[in-house]
Design a protein around this motif. Structure first.
Motif, PDB file in Angstrom:
ATOM      1  N   UNK A 131      36.823 -12.975  -9.070  1.00 40.61           N
ATOM      2  CA  UNK A 131      36.292 -13.075 -10.426  1.00 40.61           C
ATOM      3  C   UNK A 131      37.388 -13.510 -11.378  1.00 40.61           C
ATOM      4  N   UNK A 132      37.012 -14.339 -12.351  1.00 43.62           N
ATOM      5  CA  UNK A 132      37.947 -14.810 -13.369  1.00 43.62           C
ATOM      6  C   UNK A 132      37.628 -14.124 -14.691  1.00 43.62           C
ATOM      7  N   UNK A 133      38.596 -14.034 -15.600  1.00 38.41           N
ATOM      8  CA  UNK A 133      38.281 -13.484 -16.919  1.00 38.41           C
ATOM      9  C   UNK A 133      37.240 -14.384 -17.587  1.00 38.41           C
ATOM     10  N   UNK A 134      36.208 -13.794 -18.145  1.00 43.69           N
ATOM     11  CA  UNK A 134      35.125 -14.593 -18.716  1.00 43.69           C
ATOM     12  C   UNK A 134      34.888 -14.239 -20.180  1.00 43.69           C
ATOM     13  N   UNK A 135      34.510 -15.235 -20.950  1.00 44.78           N
ATOM     14  CA  UNK A 135      34.107 -15.054 -22.348  1.00 44.78           C
ATOM     15  C   UNK A 135      32.812 -15.832 -22.541  1.00 44.78           C
ATOM     16  N   UNK A 136      31.766 -15.343 -21.895  1.00 46.64           N
ATOM     17  CA  UNK A 136      30.497 -16.076 -21.859  1.00 46.64           C
ATOM     18  C   UNK A 136      29.770 -16.026 -23.191  1.00 46.64           C
ATOM     19  N   UNK A 152      31.325 -14.132 -13.597  1.00 45.11           N
ATOM     20  CA  UNK A 152      32.783 -14.125 -13.490  1.00 45.11           C
ATOM     21  C   UNK A 152      33.323 -14.970 -12.360  1.00 45.11           C
ATOM     22  N   UNK A 153      32.414 -15.474 -11.477  1.00 46.60           N
ATOM     23  CA  UNK A 153      32.948 -16.147 -10.300  1.00 46.60           C
ATOM     24  C   UNK A 153      32.152 -17.363  -9.830  1.00 46.60           C
ATOM     25  N   UNK A 154      31.232 -17.843 -10.634  1.00 46.55           N
ATOM     26  CA  UNK A 154      30.428 -18.995 -10.220  1.00 46.55           C
ATOM     27  C   UNK A 154      30.866 -20.231 -11.010  1.00 46.55           C
ATOM     28  N   UNK A 155      31.543 -21.146 -10.330  1.00 50.17           N
ATOM     29  CA  UNK A 155      32.013 -22.386 -10.941  1.00 50.17           C
ATOM     30  C   UNK A 155      30.865 -23.389 -10.917  1.00 50.17           C
ATOM     31  N   UNK A 156      30.545 -23.972 -12.071  1.00 48.67           N
ATOM     32  CA  UNK A 156      29.400 -24.872 -12.175  1.00 48.67           C
ATOM     33  C   UNK A 156      29.832 -26.204 -12.787  1.00 48.67           C
ATOM     34  N   UNK A 157      29.433 -27.282 -12.135  1.00 43.90           N
ATOM     35  CA  UNK A 157      29.647 -28.637 -12.645  1.00 43.90           C
ATOM     36  C   UNK A 157      28.262 -29.246 -12.887  1.00 43.90           C
ATOM     37  N   UNK A 158      27.967 -29.549 -14.154  1.00 41.70           N
ATOM     38  CA  UNK A 158      26.666 -30.094 -14.522  1.00 41.70           C
ATOM     39  C   UNK A 158      26.708 -31.615 -14.496  1.00 41.70           C
ATOM     40  N   UNK A 159      25.652 -32.214 -13.943  1.00 41.11           N
ATOM     41  CA  UNK A 159      25.590 -33.675 -13.919  1.00 41.11           C
ATOM     42  C   UNK A 159      24.394 -34.215 -14.699  1.00 41.11           C
ATOM     43  N   UNK A 160      23.649 -33.329 -15.360  1.00 36.06           N
ATOM     44  CA  UNK A 160      22.575 -33.720 -16.265  1.00 36.06           C
ATOM     45  C   UNK A 160      22.729 -32.932 -17.557  1.00 36.06           C
ATOM     46  N   UNK A 161      22.183 -33.454 -18.635  1.00 37.78           N
ATOM     47  CA  UNK A 161      22.211 -32.774 -19.924  1.00 37.78           C
ATOM     48  C   UNK A 161      20.864 -32.118 -20.178  1.00 37.78           C
ATOM     49  N   UNK A 162      20.884 -30.912 -20.769  1.00 39.69           N
ATOM     50  CA  UNK A 162      19.650 -30.185 -21.044  1.00 39.69           C
ATOM     51  C   UNK A 162      19.936 -29.004 -21.957  1.00 39.69           C
TER      52      UNK A 162
END
Length: 198
Positions: A131-136, A152-162
């Motif tokens: 887990x990484x420090x998060x400031x969601x 805290x631990x899910x890395x997300x790369x978005x390829x669409x805008x919404x």
């Protein structure tokens, strides 16, 4: 009376377990737990398409890490953002990372090559082993090329805008995400992250 308390406690535990976030169980994000926040995103209802590099530059000048009293980043602050090279499907993308405790913790594991899973036709995600420090917070809208942390631990790369109602910790963004969706393809994708030498 005891039975009523026990039933109440069981109901509370069930509700709590249902509200726990994505990136856990079944080796990934339970689709039903995040489709609501991405309402219509994979079907184009809220999609606004890929951003131009000029619009992405505006993101660099509007850091999510700014305090509420600050309007935008200065050119000098933009230059201080960490440059990252993201490679997917044989195509290289230049990214800028916000200077935050979260990104510094993430980059302790650099370089990284991850097998990212597909979700909702608009993102790839990877469950980090720590887990990484998060400031969601809720960004209200996601742009193609955004790199974020869910939970805290899910890395997300978005390829669409919404539009979204979910909360994320912003990490950075691709300066020009044109062709990102094509490079990532339809199933899982191997994505490499490496700090740029520049």
């Amino acid at each position: 009376m005891k039975g009523g308390k026990r039933l109440g406690a069981l109901l509370l535990a069930a509700v709590f377990s249902l509200t726990l976030g994505a990136c856990e169980g079944n080796g990934g994000v339970p689709e039903e737990s995040r489709e609501v926040g991405n309402a219509g995103s994979s079907k184009g209802e809220a999609s606004v398409g890929a951003e131009s590099s000029g619009e992405n530059r505006e993101r660099a000048l509007s850091s999510p890490a700014l305090s509420s009293g600050e309007e935008s980043r200065t050119e000098e602050q933009e230059e201080e953002m960490l440059k990252l090279q993201v490679t997917a499907g044989g195509k290289e993308f230049s990214a800028l990372l916000y200077d935050s405790e979260t990104t510094r913790a993430l980059l302790k594991n650099k370089p990284m090559t991850l097998e990212m899973n597909e979700l909702n036709g608009n993102e790839k995600y990877f469950d980090l082993p720590v887990s990484l420090p998060a400031e969601a917070r809720n960004p209200h809208s996601i742009r193609a090329g955004d790199l974020m942390l869910y939970g805290g631990s899910c890395l997300v790369l978005f390829y669409e805008s919404f539009s979204t109602s979910y909360e994320y910790t912003p990490l950075g963004f691709l300066e020009d995400p044109a062709g990102l969706g094509e490079a990532l393809g339809s199933g899982s994708a191997e994505v490499s992250f490496q700090v740029s030498a520049e």
